[in-house]
Design a protein around this motif. Structure first.
Motif, mmCIF file in Angstrom:
data_model
loop_
_atom_site.group_PDB
_atom_site.id
_atom_site.type_symbol
_atom_site.label_atom_id
_atom_site.label_comp_id
_atom_site.label_asym_id
_atom_site.label_seq_id
_atom_site.Cartn_x
_atom_site.Cartn_y
_atom_site.Cartn_z
ATOM 1 N N HIS A 46 0.822 -1.218 0.000
ATOM 2 C CA HIS A 46 0.000 0.000 0.000
ATOM 3 C C HIS A 46 0.854 1.266 0.000
ATOM 4 N N ASP A 47 2.122 1.124 0.296
ATOM 5 C CA ASP A 47 3.021 2.272 0.388
ATOM 6 C C ASP A 47 3.713 2.499 -0.954
ATOM 7 N N ASP A 48 3.699 3.734 -1.439
ATOM 8 C CA ASP A 48 4.283 4.034 -2.756
ATOM 9 C C ASP A 48 5.778 3.741 -2.797
ATOM 10 N N GLY A 49 6.475 3.994 -1.704
ATOM 11 C CA GLY A 49 7.901 3.705 -1.676
ATOM 12 C C GLY A 49 8.193 2.229 -1.802
ATOM 13 N N MET A 50 7.393 1.409 -1.131
ATOM 14 C CA MET A 50 7.574 -0.027 -1.224
ATOM 15 C C MET A 50 7.248 -0.530 -2.632
ATOM 16 N N LYS A 51 6.220 0.022 -3.239
ATOM 17 C CA LYS A 51 5.897 -0.368 -4.607
ATOM 18 C C LYS A 51 7.035 -0.020 -5.559
ATOM 19 N N ASP A 52 7.639 1.131 -5.345
ATOM 20 C CA ASP A 52 8.748 1.549 -6.206
ATOM 21 C C ASP A 52 9.932 0.607 -6.051
ATOM 22 N N MET A 53 10.269 0.265 -4.819
ATOM 23 C CA MET A 53 11.374 -0.670 -4.582
ATOM 24 C C MET A 53 11.091 -2.022 -5.224
ATOM 25 N N LEU A 54 9.872 -2.517 -5.066
ATOM 26 C CA LEU A 54 9.521 -3.827 -5.606
ATOM 27 C C LEU A 54 9.497 -3.824 -7.126
ATOM 28 N N ARG A 55 9.110 -2.717 -7.730
ATOM 29 C CA ARG A 55 9.162 -2.636 -9.198
ATOM 30 C C ARG A 55 10.599 -2.822 -9.683
ATOM 31 N N PHE A 56 11.546 -2.242 -8.956
ATOM 32 C CA PHE A 56 12.959 -2.413 -9.311
ATOM 33 C C PHE A 56 13.377 -3.872 -9.161
ATOM 34 N N MET A 57 13.008 -4.490 -8.048
ATOM 35 C CA MET A 57 13.422 -5.863 -7.804
ATOM 36 C C MET A 57 12.779 -6.831 -8.788
ATOM 37 N N ILE A 58 11.527 -6.576 -9.144
ATOM 38 C CA ILE A 58 10.848 -7.412 -10.143
ATOM 39 C C ILE A 58 11.550 -7.288 -11.494
ATOM 40 N N ALA A 59 11.983 -6.082 -11.824
ATOM 41 C CA ALA A 59 12.712 -5.871 -13.082
ATOM 42 C C ALA A 59 14.020 -6.647 -13.095
ATOM 43 N N ARG A 60 14.708 -6.685 -11.956
ATOM 44 C CA ARG A 60 15.959 -7.433 -11.891
ATOM 45 C C ARG A 60 15.717 -8.942 -12.017
ATOM 46 N N ASP A 61 14.594 -9.411 -11.466
ATOM 47 C CA ASP A 61 14.232 -10.816 -11.648
ATOM 48 C C ASP A 61 14.020 -11.130 -13.124
ATOM 49 N N THR A 62 13.406 -10.191 -13.833
ATOM 50 C CA THR A 62 13.200 -10.373 -15.272
ATOM 51 C C THR A 62 14.535 -10.534 -15.979
ATOM 52 N N MET A 63 15.475 -9.630 -15.682
ATOM 53 C CA MET A 63 16.792 -9.696 -16.319
ATOM 54 C C MET A 63 17.509 -10.993 -15.984
ATOM 55 N N HIS A 64 17.455 -11.398 -14.733
ATOM 56 C CA HIS A 64 18.201 -12.588 -14.338
ATOM 57 C C HIS A 64 17.643 -13.850 -14.995
ATOM 58 N N GLN A 65 16.332 -13.921 -15.171
ATOM 59 C CA GLN A 65 15.783 -15.052 -15.923
ATOM 60 C C GLN A 65 16.372 -15.081 -17.329
ATOM 61 N N GLN A 66 16.407 -13.927 -17.970
ATOM 62 C CA GLN A 66 16.948 -13.836 -19.326
ATOM 63 C C GLN A 66 18.445 -14.163 -19.348
ATOM 64 N N GLN A 67 19.148 -13.720 -18.313
ATOM 65 C CA GLN A 67 20.591 -13.930 -18.221
ATOM 66 C C GLN A 67 20.946 -15.407 -18.202
ATOM 67 N N TRP A 68 20.257 -16.167 -17.363
ATOM 68 C CA TRP A 68 20.579 -17.591 -17.265
ATOM 69 C C TRP A 68 20.175 -18.327 -18.543
#
Length: 284
Positions: A174-196
Motif C-alpha cells: 500500500h506504500d508508494d515507496g515499497m511499490k517503487d522498490m519492488l518494481r525495481f526488484m521485479i525488473a531485476r528478476d526479469t533480467m536474471h531469468q533472461q541472463q541464465w
C-alpha cells in the motif's frame, strides 16, 4: 574479495510503516524463494566453477554480489516498516483479509504480534535471516552441482519463483515507496531469468545442453525408453496428449512416444535375513 558501498543499490523509502508488510518482506529475505537463497546459490556456483572460460564464474560473482545488495534493501525496508509503527496500524493489518490469507489461515493478529515480539526481543526492530514464519534459512535450497547447464536451469527456476513472490508482495503493498522498490526488484528478476537462459543458449540451447550432463555418452543409456512418456493410469487409458507425447524431443535427438507402464522386472526376492541382523527367527 568483496567491497562495500554504504549507499543502497536502489532507494528504499517508507511513508506509512506497516508491521504486517514487514513480515511479508521477511519471506523475500529468508524464504525458499528469497534473496539469501539466490545470493548463496550464485556464490557457491561461482566458487566451484571449473572450465577453460572464466567468464561464467565472473558473471555469477557479479550477480551474487548484486543479490547481496537486494538483501540489504529488503532488510532496510523491514526496519523502516517496523519503525514507529502505531498500535492502531498493527490492528488494522491484523484485520486485513488478504494479510490473513497470506499468513496461511492463522490468526493474523496473533501472528503479527508474535512477529513483532521476535523483532523487538531478538533484533531491536530489525530484519533477521528467516522467512515470514521466523524459520531461519538453512541453506538446504542451494543448488550448486558443478554442472554449468544444470545450474543455469536451477537459476531460471529460482528467479521465476522469486519473481512470483515479489509480484505477490507488490500486490499486497500500500506504500508508494515499497511499490517503487519492488518494481525495481521485479525488473531485476526479469533480467536474471533472461541472463541464465542466455547462458544456456551460449551452451548450444536445448540441443547442445541436453541431456545433462552432455559429457555422458548417450549411447550408454537405455535406448528403448529414453524418450518415452510413461502412462501410469491403472485402467490403461491414454495420458493427456501434449508436446511431450509425440514428435521430436526437445533436444532433437529422439522422438516422444507413449509407453503404457507395465512391470519390466520380476518380484524382488531379498533372501533371508542375516543371522546378525536381529531379525525374527522366522525371517532367517
Amino acid at each position: 574479495m568483496l567491497y562495500h558501498d554504504k549507499r543502497l543499490q536502489y532507494p528504499v523509502k517508507v511513508t506509512n510503516p506497516d508491521p504486517a508488510f514487514a513480515r511479508m518482506l521477511q519471506q523475500a529475505i529468508g524464504g525458499v524463494e528469497g534473496e539469501i537463497r539466490v545470493a548463496m546459490q550464485y556464490f557457491f556456483q561461482a566458487w566451484g566453477a571449473r572450465g577453460p572460460n572464466p567468464k561464467y564464474r565472473d558473471m555469477l560473482l557479479h550477480t551474487a554480489t548484486e543479490e547481496m545488495g537486494h538483501i540489504e534493501m529488503l532488510a532496510t525496508a523491514v526496519a523502516l516498516n517496523l519503525e514507529k509503527a502505531p498500535a492502531s496500524l498493527q490492528e488494522a493489518g491484523a484485520a486485513d483479509g488478504i494479510v490473513g490469507a497470506v499468513m496461511g489461515g492463522e490468526n493474523p493478529r496473533h501472528v503479527i504480534e508474535g512477529m513483532l515480539q521476535r523483532h523487538i526481543l531478538s533484533t531491536g526492530m530489525s530484519a533477521y535471516p528467516a522467512n515470514a514464519d521466523g524459520v531461519p534459512f538453512d541453506m538446504s535450497h542451494i543448488y550448486a552441482s558443478g554442472n554449468l547447464a544444470a545450474d543455469m536451469y536451477c537459476n531460471v527456476a529460482a528467479e521465476a519463483t522469486g519473481r512470483v513472490l515479489a509480484t505477490r508482495i507488490y500486490n499486497s503493498a500500500h506504500d508508494d515507496g515499497m511499490k517503487d522498490m519492488l518494481r525495481f526488484m521485479i525488473a531485476r528478476d526479469t533480467m536474471h531469468q533472461q541472463q541464465w537462459l542466455a547462458v544456456i543458449e551460449e551452451l548450444g540451447g536445448n540441443a547442445g545442453a541436453l541431456p545433462i550432463p552432455n559429457s555422458f555418452p548417450q549411447e550408454e543409456e537405455n535406448q528403448e525408453h529414453n524418450y518415452d512418456f510413461f502412462a501410469t493410469a491403472a485402467d490403461g487409458s491414454a495420458p493427456p496428449a501434449g508436446r511431450w507425447t509425440e514428435g521430436p524431443s526437445m533436444d532433437g535427438k529422439g522422438q516422444f512416444t507413449v509407453f503404457q507402464n507395465q512391470p519390466l522386472g520380476d518380484v524382488p526376492d531379498l533372501g533371508p535375513a542375516r543371522p546378525d541382523s536381529s531379525a525374527q527367527k522366522e525371517q532367517m
